[in-house]
Design an enzyme around this catalytic site. Structure first.
Site, PDB file in Angstrom:
ATOM      1  N   CYS A 202     -23.887  11.268 -42.348  1.00 51.72           N
ATOM      2  CA  CYS A 202     -24.798  12.173 -43.059  1.00 51.72           C
ATOM      3  C   CYS A 202     -25.945  12.672 -42.185  1.00 51.72           C
ATOM      4  O   CYS A 202     -26.975  13.118 -42.708  1.00 51.72           O
ATOM      5  CB  CYS A 202     -25.345  11.484 -44.307  1.00 51.72           C
ATOM      6  N   CYS A 229     -33.157   9.132 -49.706  1.00 54.99           N
ATOM      7  CA  CYS A 229     -32.048   8.214 -49.999  1.00 54.99           C
ATOM      8  C   CYS A 229     -32.276   7.431 -51.288  1.00 54.99           C
ATOM      9  O   CYS A 229     -31.341   6.845 -51.827  1.00 54.99           O
ATOM     10  CB  CYS A 229     -31.847   7.225 -48.838  1.00 54.99           C
TER      11      CYS A 229
END
EC number: 1.8.4.10
Length: 237
Positions: A202, A229
């Site tokens: 990512c 996150c």
């Protein structure tokens, strides 16, 4: 751009007073009987807070969320800093094996369910740590995202933990000046165009059109419509 070129562009800043202020805060927490820990992703700009902790109190445990998806360079950087700074680094990870972190089609969660992947590998493991402590030191900075720009130096977090953000007001110039002044190691991916490094699937290189000192996180979750996150949102108040 070379690492040295990046460092040489950092502006002059005196840090001794800033470190002393952090030392006073931590001494106050300890005097109050609070149990303190820090978390770190060991990405390029993490070295500043880690160095300060090593100077003020290197017995403070530093939790590293081992997602199993980190760049090899980040693991090497973690090991280098732990040794160089004498840090008490503790790895924590999800109880769910990577091979079981898949969707209904058998695809890894990071592909189509990145929020769920982050929750399993970052939020849940650290939540267990929060329940055993009173003060959480982390190195977020206001310039990194719109969400972080609204945060305060001290905030109430989940499970009654005090979130302490000692370098919240530092900008990237200060960060790299500190690294240069203290002759600290630099994450090897910086020279390859990464300013913010998370998990390998990512994370991309930073947008080269962005200003060098923009606290650029453009390479994080590119195209996924997310900037966090969950550590600094889900584990907030």
């Amino acid at each position: 751009m070379s690492s040295q070129s990046i460092l040489s562009q950092a502006t002059d800043t005196t840090f001794d007073q800033l470190i002393e202020e952090i030392a006073v805060d931590l001494a106050k927490y300890k005097a109050e009987g609070k149990k303190i820990f820090a978390s770190s992703s060991f990405q390029p700009q993490s070295v500043v807070l880690l160095d300060i902790i090593s100077r003020v109190d290197n017995t403070i445990p530093v939790y590293f969320l081992d997602t199993n998806y980190h760049f090899p360079e980040t693991i090497a950087f973690r090991d280098e800093l732990a040794d160089k700074l004498g840090l008490n680094v503790i790895d924590v990870k999800s109880d769910i094996p990577v091979e079981k972190q898949v969707d209904e089609n058998g695809e890894p969660l990071y592909k189509n369910q990145s929020d769920r992947c982050c929750h399993i590998n970052k939020v849940e493991p650290l939540e267990d740590v929060l329940q055993e402590n009173d003060v959480w030191i982390n190195g977020i900075r206001k310039g990194q995202s719109a969400i972080r720009a609204q945060m305060q130096k001290e905030e109430e977090g989940k499970h009654g933990v005090l979130r302490y953000h000692p370098i919240l007001d530092w900008d990237s110039k200060m960060v790299f000046k500190y690294i240069n002044e203290r002759k600290l190691p630099l994450h090897s991916l910086v020279a390859k165009g990464y300013f913010s490094v998370g998990c390998l699937p990512c994370t991309q290189k930073a947008d080269p059109s962005k200003p060098l000192w923009s606290d650029d996180r453009s390479g994080r979750w590119a195209g996924k419509g997310k900037t966090e996150c969950g550590l600094h949102t889900t584990l907030g108040k």
